[in-house]
Write a protein that holds these residues in place. Structure first.
Motif, PDB file in Angstrom:
ATOM      1  N   UNK A  44     -12.010 -32.932  19.073  1.00 25.71           N
ATOM      2  CA  UNK A  44     -11.862 -32.145  17.853  1.00 25.71           C
ATOM      3  C   UNK A  44     -11.305 -33.065  16.773  1.00 25.71           C
ATOM      4  N   UNK A  45     -11.613 -32.753  15.495  1.00 24.06           N
ATOM      5  CA  UNK A  45     -11.238 -33.678  14.419  1.00 24.06           C
ATOM      6  C   UNK A  45     -10.209 -33.081  13.461  1.00 24.06           C
ATOM      7  N   UNK A  46      -9.863 -31.804  13.604  1.00 26.05           N
ATOM      8  CA  UNK A  46      -8.765 -31.232  12.838  1.00 26.05           C
ATOM      9  C   UNK A  46      -8.935 -31.312  11.334  1.00 26.05           C
ATOM     10  N   UNK A  47     -10.122 -30.998  10.800  1.00 27.54           N
ATOM     11  CA  UNK A  47     -10.334 -30.989   9.361  1.00 27.54           C
ATOM     12  C   UNK A  47     -10.732 -32.322   8.765  1.00 27.54           C
ATOM     13  N   UNK A  48     -10.994 -33.341   9.615  1.00 30.92           N
ATOM     14  CA  UNK A  48     -11.457 -34.641   9.099  1.00 30.92           C
ATOM     15  C   UNK A  48     -12.869 -34.491   8.543  1.00 30.92           C
TER      16      UNK A  48
END
Length: 322
Positions: A44-48
Protein backbone atom coordinates in the motif's frame (compact mmCIF):
# COMPACT_ATOMS: atom_id res chain seq x y z
CA UNK A 1 12.04 32.85 -44.18
CA UNK A 2 8.33 33.38 -44.33
CA UNK A 3 6.37 34.96 -41.60
CA UNK A 4 4.35 31.81 -40.98
CA UNK A 5 7.52 29.72 -40.48
CA UNK A 6 8.87 32.19 -37.98
CA UNK A 7 5.58 32.12 -36.12
CA UNK A 8 5.62 28.28 -36.01
CA UNK A 9 9.20 28.18 -34.73
CA UNK A 10 8.37 30.65 -31.97
CA UNK A 11 5.30 28.64 -30.92
CA UNK A 12 7.35 25.41 -30.76
CA UNK A 13 10.05 27.12 -28.72
CA UNK A 14 7.40 28.51 -26.34
CA UNK A 15 5.88 25.03 -25.89
CA UNK A 16 9.30 23.45 -25.27
CA UNK A 17 10.24 26.22 -22.80
CA UNK A 18 6.94 25.90 -21.00
CA UNK A 19 7.30 22.10 -20.69
CA UNK A 20 10.89 22.39 -19.52
CA UNK A 21 10.06 25.15 -17.03
CA UNK A 22 7.13 23.19 -15.64
CA UNK A 23 9.26 20.11 -15.00
CA UNK A 24 12.09 22.24 -13.70
CA UNK A 25 9.77 23.80 -11.14
CA UNK A 26 8.74 20.30 -10.06
CA UNK A 27 12.39 19.45 -9.51
CA UNK A 28 13.04 17.45 -12.67
CA UNK A 29 15.61 18.87 -15.02
CA UNK A 30 15.10 17.42 -18.48
CA UNK A 31 18.52 18.61 -19.58
CA UNK A 32 20.25 16.73 -16.80
CA UNK A 33 21.42 13.39 -18.17
CA UNK A 34 22.56 12.09 -14.78
CA UNK A 35 19.03 11.21 -13.58
CA UNK A 36 18.70 7.62 -12.34
CA UNK A 37 15.51 5.55 -12.15
CA UNK A 38 14.67 3.07 -9.35
CA UNK A 39 11.71 0.83 -8.60
CA UNK A 40 10.14 -0.03 -5.23
CA UNK A 41 7.32 -2.47 -4.48
CA UNK A 42 4.69 -1.69 -1.78
CA UNK A 43 1.55 -3.44 -0.58
CA UNK A 44 0.00 0.00 0.00
CA UNK A 45 1.25 3.53 -0.73
CA UNK A 46 -0.73 5.65 1.75
CA UNK A 47 -1.70 8.52 -0.60
CA UNK A 48 1.56 8.59 -2.61
CA UNK A 49 1.05 9.87 -6.15
CA UNK A 50 2.98 10.89 -9.24
CA UNK A 51 5.24 13.90 -8.78
CA UNK A 52 5.59 13.18 -5.05
CA UNK A 53 8.96 14.33 -3.76
CA UNK A 54 11.88 12.00 -3.13
CA UNK A 55 14.29 13.07 -0.38
CA UNK A 56 17.66 11.84 0.82
CA UNK A 57 18.70 12.94 4.32
CA UNK A 58 16.01 15.63 4.09
CA UNK A 59 17.18 17.02 0.71
CA UNK A 60 14.90 16.72 -2.30
CA UNK A 61 16.75 14.67 -4.91
CA UNK A 62 13.95 13.55 -7.24
CA UNK A 63 10.29 12.72 -7.65
CA UNK A 64 7.92 9.83 -8.36
CA UNK A 65 7.47 9.28 -12.07
CA UNK A 66 5.08 6.34 -12.27
CA UNK A 67 2.88 4.03 -10.16
CA UNK A 68 1.54 0.77 -11.61
CA UNK A 69 0.02 -2.47 -10.29
CA UNK A 70 2.19 -5.57 -10.08
CA UNK A 71 0.82 -8.19 -12.47
CA UNK A 72 2.78 -11.13 -11.10
CA UNK A 73 0.61 -13.85 -9.55
CA UNK A 74 2.54 -14.11 -6.29
CA UNK A 75 2.36 -10.35 -5.62
CA UNK A 76 -0.81 -9.46 -7.45
CA UNK A 77 -2.40 -6.29 -6.06
CA UNK A 78 0.91 -4.76 -4.94
CA UNK A 79 2.04 -1.45 -6.35
CA UNK A 80 5.35 -0.74 -8.14
CA UNK A 81 6.52 2.83 -7.67
CA UNK A 82 9.10 4.24 -10.10
CA UNK A 83 10.99 7.37 -9.10
CA UNK A 84 13.87 9.41 -10.52
CA UNK A 85 16.92 10.65 -8.68
CA UNK A 86 18.74 13.61 -10.29
CA UNK A 87 21.44 13.78 -7.65
CA UNK A 88 24.57 11.68 -8.22
CA UNK A 89 24.93 10.81 -4.53
CA UNK A 90 25.77 7.09 -4.30
CA UNK A 91 24.14 4.55 -1.98
CA UNK A 92 24.01 0.77 -1.99
CA UNK A 93 21.31 -1.66 -3.06
CA UNK A 94 20.63 -2.38 0.63
CA UNK A 95 19.15 1.09 1.07
CA UNK A 96 15.48 1.38 2.08
CA UNK A 97 12.90 3.67 0.47
CA UNK A 98 10.29 4.70 3.05
CA UNK A 99 6.89 6.28 2.44
CA UNK A 100 6.26 9.01 5.00
CA UNK A 101 4.06 12.04 5.54
CA UNK A 102 5.84 15.30 6.46
CA UNK A 103 2.72 16.60 8.27
CA UNK A 104 -0.93 15.52 8.65
CA UNK A 105 -2.07 18.03 6.00
CA UNK A 106 0.55 17.20 3.34
CA UNK A 107 0.64 14.26 0.95
CA UNK A 108 3.00 11.32 1.26
CA UNK A 109 6.60 11.44 0.02
CA UNK A 110 9.51 9.04 -0.43
CA UNK A 111 12.60 9.13 1.74
CA UNK A 112 15.73 7.18 0.84
CA UNK A 113 17.33 5.68 3.95
CA UNK A 114 20.85 5.23 2.59
CA UNK A 115 23.00 2.20 3.31
CA UNK A 116 26.62 2.42 2.22
CA UNK A 117 27.57 -1.26 2.56
CA UNK A 118 27.27 -3.59 -0.43
CA UNK A 119 27.06 -2.97 -4.15
CA UNK A 120 26.19 0.58 -5.26
CA UNK A 121 22.66 1.06 -6.57
CA UNK A 122 22.46 1.75 -10.30
CA UNK A 123 19.63 2.96 -12.48
CA UNK A 124 16.94 0.30 -12.97
CA UNK A 125 17.50 -1.48 -9.61
CA UNK A 126 14.60 -2.44 -7.38
CA UNK A 127 15.09 -1.24 -3.82
CA UNK A 128 13.50 -2.42 -0.59
CA UNK A 129 10.47 -0.41 0.49
CA UNK A 130 8.67 0.18 3.78
CA UNK A 131 5.90 2.43 5.03
CA UNK A 132 6.11 4.67 8.07
CA UNK A 133 2.98 4.62 10.15
CA UNK A 134 1.57 8.10 10.64
CA UNK A 135 0.16 9.49 13.85
CA UNK A 136 -3.42 8.97 12.75
CA UNK A 137 -2.69 5.45 11.52
CA UNK A 138 -1.10 4.57 14.87
CA UNK A 139 -4.01 6.08 16.77
CA UNK A 140 -6.45 4.21 14.56
CA UNK A 141 -4.66 0.89 15.10
CA UNK A 142 -4.73 1.43 18.85
CA UNK A 143 -8.36 2.56 18.83
CA UNK A 144 -9.54 -0.49 16.86
CA UNK A 145 -9.22 -2.99 19.75
CA UNK A 146 -10.57 -0.35 22.13
CA UNK A 147 -13.54 0.13 19.85
CA UNK A 148 -14.14 -3.63 19.86
CA UNK A 149 -14.06 -3.72 23.64
CA UNK A 150 -16.37 -0.70 23.88
CA UNK A 151 -18.83 -2.38 21.53
CA UNK A 152 -18.80 -5.53 23.69
CA UNK A 153 -19.33 -3.42 26.81
CA UNK A 154 -22.24 -1.63 25.13
CA UNK A 155 -23.79 -4.97 24.16
CA UNK A 156 -23.47 -6.25 27.72
CA UNK A 157 -24.88 -2.97 29.02
CA UNK A 158 -27.86 -3.33 26.69
CA UNK A 159 -28.45 -6.86 27.96
CA UNK A 160 -28.11 -5.66 31.55
CA UNK A 161 -30.54 -2.78 31.04
CA UNK A 162 -32.98 -5.12 29.32
CA UNK A 163 -32.85 -7.42 32.35
CA UNK A 164 -33.27 -4.46 34.68
CA UNK A 165 -36.29 -3.28 32.70
CA UNK A 166 -37.82 -6.73 33.08
CA UNK A 167 -37.18 -6.72 36.82
CA UNK A 168 -38.27 -3.14 37.40
CA UNK A 169 -41.94 -3.60 36.61
CA UNK A 170 -44.69 -1.57 38.28
CA UNK A 171 -44.98 -3.92 41.25
CA UNK A 172 -41.23 -3.87 41.86
CA UNK A 173 -41.12 -0.08 41.61
CA UNK A 174 -44.01 0.19 44.09
CA UNK A 175 -42.19 -2.18 46.44
CA UNK A 176 -38.99 -0.16 46.17
CA UNK A 177 -40.91 3.04 46.87
CA UNK A 178 -42.53 1.45 49.91
CA UNK A 179 -39.15 0.20 51.09
CA UNK A 180 -37.68 3.67 50.71
CA UNK A 181 -40.62 5.10 52.67
CA UNK A 182 -40.16 2.50 55.42
CA UNK A 183 -36.46 3.21 55.47
CA UNK A 184 -37.17 6.91 55.91
CA UNK A 185 -39.48 6.09 58.84
CA UNK A 186 -36.79 3.90 60.38
CA UNK A 187 -34.23 6.69 60.06
CA UNK A 188 -36.69 9.12 61.69
CA UNK A 189 -37.26 6.70 64.57
CA UNK A 190 -33.52 6.20 64.93
CA UNK A 191 -33.09 9.96 65.19
CA UNK A 192 -35.73 10.12 67.91
CA UNK A 193 -34.07 7.22 69.74
CA UNK A 194 -30.68 8.94 69.54
CA UNK A 195 -32.21 12.15 70.90
CA UNK A 196 -33.76 10.18 73.78
CA UNK A 197 -30.45 8.52 74.54
CA UNK A 198 -28.69 11.87 74.46
CA UNK A 199 -31.26 13.32 76.87
CA UNK A 200 -30.91 10.28 79.12
CA UNK A 201 -27.14 10.62 79.14
CA UNK A 202 -27.44 14.32 79.91
CA UNK A 203 -29.87 13.67 82.78
CA UNK A 204 -27.78 10.86 84.26
CA UNK A 205 -24.39 12.37 83.67
CA UNK A 206 -23.74 12.61 87.42
CA UNK A 207 -24.77 8.99 87.98
CA UNK A 208 -22.60 7.87 85.08
CA UNK A 209 -19.67 9.74 86.56
CA UNK A 210 -20.28 8.06 89.94
CA UNK A 211 -20.60 4.67 88.24
CA UNK A 212 -17.34 5.19 86.39
CA UNK A 213 -15.59 6.17 89.65
CA UNK A 214 -17.01 3.08 91.40
CA UNK A 215 -15.86 0.94 88.51
CA UNK A 216 -12.43 2.49 88.84
CA UNK A 217 -12.39 1.71 92.58
CA UNK A 218 -13.49 -1.87 91.92
CA UNK A 219 -10.73 -2.23 89.38
CA UNK A 220 -8.19 -0.92 91.87
CA UNK A 221 -9.48 -3.34 94.54
CA UNK A 222 -9.25 -6.21 92.06
CA UNK A 223 -5.67 -5.20 91.34
CA UNK A 224 -4.91 -5.21 95.06
CA UNK A 225 -6.60 -8.59 95.42
CA UNK A 226 -4.56 -9.87 92.52
CA UNK A 227 -1.38 -8.58 94.19
CA UNK A 228 -2.44 -10.30 97.44
CA UNK A 229 -3.11 -13.57 95.66
CA UNK A 230 0.33 -13.44 94.14
CA UNK A 231 1.82 -13.36 97.66
CA UNK A 232 -0.16 -16.40 98.85
CA UNK A 233 1.74 -19.68 98.85
CA UNK A 234 -0.43 -21.52 96.36
CA UNK A 235 1.95 -24.46 96.26
CA UNK A 236 1.53 -25.09 99.99
CA UNK A 237 -2.25 -24.97 99.70
CA UNK A 238 -2.18 -27.36 96.78
CA UNK A 239 0.15 -29.72 98.65
CA UNK A 240 -2.19 -29.79 101.67
CA UNK A 241 -5.15 -30.43 99.41
CA UNK A 242 -3.28 -33.30 97.79
CA UNK A 243 -2.47 -34.75 101.24
CA UNK A 244 -6.13 -34.52 102.27
CA UNK A 245 -7.16 -36.28 99.07
CA UNK A 246 -4.53 -39.00 99.70
CA UNK A 247 -5.84 -39.53 103.27
CA UNK A 248 -9.38 -39.76 101.99
CA UNK A 249 -8.29 -42.30 99.38
CA UNK A 250 -6.55 -44.40 102.05
CA UNK A 251 -9.68 -44.26 104.25
CA UNK A 252 -11.81 -45.32 101.30
CA UNK A 253 -9.45 -48.24 100.58
CA UNK A 254 -9.63 -49.39 104.21
CA UNK A 255 -13.43 -49.20 104.21
CA UNK A 256 -13.56 -51.24 101.04
CA UNK A 257 -10.98 -53.75 102.40
CA UNK A 258 -13.07 -54.68 105.56
CA UNK A 259 -10.47 -53.11 107.83
CA UNK A 260 -11.73 -51.69 111.13
CA UNK A 261 -15.23 -51.55 112.54
CA UNK A 262 -16.59 -49.21 109.88
CA UNK A 263 -15.16 -51.34 107.09
CA UNK A 264 -16.68 -54.54 108.51
CA UNK A 265 -19.94 -52.75 109.20
CA UNK A 266 -20.16 -51.56 105.61
CA UNK A 267 -19.02 -54.77 103.94
CA UNK A 268 -19.79 -57.70 106.39
CA UNK A 269 -23.45 -58.72 106.01
CA UNK A 270 -23.27 -61.10 108.95
CA UNK A 271 -22.20 -58.38 111.34
CA UNK A 272 -24.96 -56.15 110.02
CA UNK A 273 -27.55 -58.92 110.53
CA UNK A 274 -26.32 -59.56 114.07
CA UNK A 275 -26.54 -55.92 114.97
CA UNK A 276 -30.01 -55.72 113.44
CA UNK A 277 -31.15 -58.81 115.45
CA UNK A 278 -29.69 -57.40 118.67
CA UNK A 279 -31.47 -54.11 118.01
CA UNK A 280 -34.79 -55.91 117.59
CA UNK A 281 -34.29 -57.92 120.86
CA UNK A 282 -33.39 -54.74 122.71
CA UNK A 283 -36.54 -53.13 121.37
CA UNK A 284 -38.63 -56.08 122.57
CA UNK A 285 -36.96 -55.95 125.97
CA UNK A 286 -37.67 -52.25 126.38
CA UNK A 287 -41.28 -52.70 125.31
CA UNK A 288 -41.74 -55.59 127.83
CA UNK A 289 -40.04 -53.56 130.54
CA UNK A 290 -42.46 -50.72 129.92
CA UNK A 291 -45.53 -52.99 130.00
CA UNK A 292 -44.46 -55.27 132.92
CA UNK A 293 -42.12 -53.39 135.17
CA UNK A 294 -42.94 -55.70 138.12
CA UNK A 295 -41.44 -58.55 136.29
CA UNK A 296 -38.02 -56.91 136.47
CA UNK A 297 -38.26 -54.74 139.61
CA UNK A 298 -40.04 -56.25 142.72
CA UNK A 299 -40.39 -54.74 146.18
CA UNK A 300 -41.76 -56.84 149.02
CA UNK A 301 -42.16 -55.60 152.60
CA UNK A 302 -42.68 -59.06 153.98
CA UNK A 303 -39.96 -60.78 151.98
CA UNK A 304 -42.19 -62.58 149.54
CA UNK A 305 -40.35 -63.85 146.52
CA UNK A 306 -41.64 -62.90 143.16
CA UNK A 307 -42.78 -65.52 140.83
CA UNK A 308 -40.47 -66.69 138.15
CA UNK A 309 -41.09 -65.44 134.66
CA UNK A 310 -42.49 -68.01 132.32
CA UNK A 311 -41.99 -66.99 128.73
CA UNK A 312 -44.46 -69.56 127.50
CA UNK A 313 -47.42 -67.73 129.09
CA UNK A 314 -48.84 -64.53 127.72
CA UNK A 315 -48.64 -61.36 129.74
CA UNK A 316 -52.34 -61.46 130.59
CA UNK A 317 -52.10 -64.96 132.03
CA UNK A 318 -49.04 -64.05 134.09
CA UNK A 319 -51.05 -61.27 135.72
CA UNK A 320 -53.96 -63.65 136.55
CA UNK A 321 -51.56 -66.22 137.89
CA UNK A 322 -50.14 -63.76 140.32
Amino acid sequence: MSKELKTGIVIVLIIIGFFWGFNFLKGHDLLDGKARTFNVEYSKIGGLNKASAVTLNGLKVGQVSNIVFDERVATRGHLIVTFNVENDFEFSKNSVVRIYSPNPLAGSSLAIIPDYEGQPAVSGDTLQGEMEESLFTSIGERLDPLQTKVEKVIEKADTLFAGINKILNNETIDGINNSVTDFSVIISELKQTIRSVNNMVADNQGNLKTTIENTKNITENLNKLSDTLTTVNINSIVAKAENAIDNFNQLSKKLNANQGTMGKLLNDDKLYNNIEAATKELEQLLRDLKLNPKRYVHFSVFGKKPKEYSPSLPDSLQVIKE
